[in-house]
Design an enzyme around this catalytic site. Sequence first.
Site, PDB file in Angstrom:
ATOM      1  N   THR A 174      -9.173   9.863  21.341  1.00 22.62           N
ATOM      2  CA  THR A 174      -9.839  10.483  21.113  1.00 22.62           C
ATOM      3  C   THR A 174     -11.269  11.052  21.020  1.00 22.62           C
ATOM      4  O   THR A 174     -11.676  10.602  19.421  1.00 22.62           O
ATOM      5  CB  THR A 174      -8.958  11.853  20.656  1.00 22.62           C
ATOM      6  OG1 THR A 174      -7.398  12.168  20.989  1.00 22.62           O
ATOM      7  CG2 THR A 174      -9.233  13.081  20.464  1.00 22.62           C
ATOM      8  N   ARG A 202       2.479  19.325  26.802  1.00 19.68           N
ATOM      9  CA  ARG A 202       2.277  19.241  25.771  1.00 19.68           C
ATOM     10  C   ARG A 202       1.170  19.361  25.547  1.00 19.68           C
ATOM     11  O   ARG A 202      -0.510  18.764  25.635  1.00 19.68           O
ATOM     12  CB  ARG A 202       2.911  18.067  25.145  1.00 19.68           C
ATOM     13  CG  ARG A 202       3.155  16.993  24.489  1.00 19.68           C
ATOM     14  CD  ARG A 202       1.732  17.295  23.126  1.00 19.68           C
ATOM     15  NE  ARG A 202       1.732  16.720  21.826  1.00 19.68           N
ATOM     16  CZ  ARG A 202       0.400  15.850  21.614  1.00 19.68           C
ATOM     17  NH1 ARG A 202      -0.733  15.714  21.885  1.00 19.68           N
ATOM     18  NH2 ARG A 202      -0.347  15.647  20.137  1.00 19.68           N
ATOM     19  N   VAL A 203       1.004  20.481  24.633  1.00 21.03           N
ATOM     20  CA  VAL A 203      -0.307  20.844  23.801  1.00 21.03           C
ATOM     21  C   VAL A 203      -0.717  19.668  22.236  1.00 21.03           C
ATOM     22  O   VAL A 203       0.171  20.935  21.800  1.00 21.03           O
ATOM     23  CB  VAL A 203      -0.960  22.216  23.823  1.00 21.03           C
ATOM     24  CG1 VAL A 203      -2.043  22.319  23.433  1.00 21.03           C
ATOM     25  CG2 VAL A 203      -0.679  22.672  25.327  1.00 21.03           C
ATOM     26  N   GLY A 204      -1.938  19.654  21.923  1.00 21.56           N
ATOM     27  CA  GLY A 204      -1.872  19.126  20.846  1.00 21.56           C
ATOM     28  C   GLY A 204      -3.113  20.432  19.822  1.00 21.56           C
ATOM     29  O   GLY A 204      -3.004  20.982  20.473  1.00 21.56           O
ATOM     30  N   ASP A 205      -3.918  19.317  18.263  1.00 24.38           N
ATOM     31  CA  ASP A 205      -3.627  19.990  18.739  1.00 24.38           C
ATOM     32  C   ASP A 205      -5.203  20.513  19.180  1.00 24.38           C
ATOM     33  O   ASP A 205      -6.315  21.900  17.977  1.00 24.38           O
ATOM     34  CB  ASP A 205      -4.565  19.451  16.957  1.00 24.38           C
ATOM     35  CG  ASP A 205      -4.808  18.153  17.454  1.00 24.38           C
ATOM     36  OD1 ASP A 205      -4.595  17.366  18.186  1.00 24.38           O
ATOM     37  OD2 ASP A 205      -5.937  18.004  16.446  1.00 24.38           O
ATOM     38  N   THR A 225      -8.591  14.130  14.824  1.00 23.18           N
ATOM     39  CA  THR A 225      -7.340  13.200  15.428  1.00 23.18           C
ATOM     40  C   THR A 225      -6.292  12.518  14.962  1.00 23.18           C
ATOM     41  O   THR A 225      -6.460  13.089  13.757  1.00 23.18           O
ATOM     42  CB  THR A 225      -8.532  11.806  16.050  1.00 23.18           C
ATOM     43  OG1 THR A 225      -8.276  10.808  16.978  1.00 23.18           O
ATOM     44  CG2 THR A 225      -9.402  11.033  14.330  1.00 23.18           C
ATOM     45  N   GLY A 226      -5.689  12.767  15.704  1.00 23.13           N
ATOM     46  CA  GLY A 226      -4.323  12.416  14.424  1.00 23.13           C
ATOM     47  C   GLY A 226      -3.210  12.258  15.645  1.00 23.13           C
ATOM     48  O   GLY A 226      -3.159  13.289  16.690  1.00 23.13           O
ATOM     49  N   GLU A 227      -1.625  12.356  14.695  1.00 26.48           N
ATOM     50  CA  GLU A 227      -1.149  13.766  15.641  1.00 26.48           C
ATOM     51  C   GLU A 227      -0.927  14.747  15.413  1.00 26.48           C
ATOM     52  O   GLU A 227      -0.568  15.863  14.274  1.00 26.48           O
ATOM     53  CB  GLU A 227       0.314  13.247  14.544  1.00 26.48           C
ATOM     54  CG  GLU A 227       0.621  11.218  14.636  1.00 26.48           C
ATOM     55  CD  GLU A 227       1.579  11.213  13.542  1.00 26.48           C
ATOM     56  OE1 GLU A 227       1.835   9.588  13.002  1.00 26.48           O
ATOM     57  OE2 GLU A 227       2.588  12.180  12.671  1.00 26.48           O
ATOM     58  N   GLY A 228      -1.061  15.025  16.120  1.00 29.62           N
ATOM     59  CA  GLY A 228      -1.268  17.002  17.077  1.00 29.62           C
ATOM     60  C   GLY A 228      -0.392  17.724  16.424  1.00 29.62           C
ATOM     61  O   GLY A 228      -1.108  19.126  15.508  1.00 29.62           O
TER      62      GLY A 228
HETATM   63  N1  ASP Z   1      -4.991  14.997  18.204  1.00 25.00           N
HETATM   64  C1  ASP Z   1      -4.336  14.004  19.942  1.00 25.00           C
HETATM   65  C2  ASP Z   1      -3.362  15.518  20.289  1.00 25.00           C
HETATM   66  O1  ASP Z   1      -2.096  15.350  19.401  1.00 25.00           O
HETATM   67  C3  ASP Z   1      -4.712  12.803  19.991  1.00 25.00           C
HETATM   68  C4  ASP Z   1      -5.364  11.911  19.091  1.00 25.00           C
HETATM   69  O2  ASP Z   1      -5.860  12.131  18.300  1.00 25.00           O
HETATM   70  O3  ASP Z   1      -5.463  10.577  19.714  1.00 25.00           O
HETATM   71  O4  ASP Z   1      -2.961  15.290  21.337  1.00 25.00           O
END
Ligand code: ASP
Length: 304
Positions: A174, A202-205, A225-228
Amino acid sequence: MHLFEVAPAAAGWALVLHGGAGGRVDELTLDARGSYVEGLTRAYKAGADVLAAGGAALDAVCAAVEQLEDDPLFNAGRGAALTSAGTAELDACVMTGDGRAGAISACRHARNPVFAARKVMEETPAVLLVAPDLERLSGWGLETVEPGYFVTPARQQQLQNVQDRLLEPSRHGTVGAVALDLGGRVAAATSTGGMVNQSEGRVGDTPIVGAGTYARDGVVAISCTGEGEAFIKGVVAHDIAARMRYLGTPLAAAVEATVAEELTAHEAIGGLIAVGADGRVVVAHNSPAMFAAYSDGTRLVTRT
Ligand code: ASP
């Protein structure tokens, strides 16, 4: 947690990029690592040129993110991570420190999702648009593509490996950029294909203002970035800004507290980049690694 901080640069502007947070990158070959560094360097230069010429923070973050979206190595634009159905659904967000914001989700036709997010901000009263169609995108004068443009053989292989449980879903890739310009304005931009093997819809952060992307003049600009899901529930980017505004907490300490309380405490993995109103830069992650690029005052630093 890993945290890097750089004091404000004499130049009066600042830029920092990320290319995603995730697991150890030891498994990457030296060549692959070199290619990530090249991509980050090219993107940093695109944004830095705008800022050094006196351009706006918004233009700089869009220019940097455009480069990373066009680079198939990163999980944004072409080469984005694929959904469980093998499709690319792209999310992006831009925000300027004066409180304007635009975002798109499940976008399948804008070659550069970051520009579509910017158009939402500049051309519509909305903040977040889902799946803008071809007609709307070309009406905005954006370059459009067929959905297959985003799908690369490397990502198809990655999806297959994840579905066959040969591979942990890697979260690297990301992208995001935050900047402070010579006029004292800040801006943030983030772009992603989401998590490998996520369900369609699915929508992330990333496109959620205050969760994955946030900017406020006089305070900070942040891209995550990470677990949205954890970033959404912890409203992570806004939480950091709120600590700074309401408690007067310095940037690095605010980042540290939010990552500890909203991510680590919930066993969520990720990272973020931030630029303070004074030009201070912070890169932080609780994941083993995070790709980033920033200047230490004299030279460009790239982290992989
Ligand atoms: N944060 C992003 C999401 O959850 C994924 C990522 O940052 O790798 O969609």
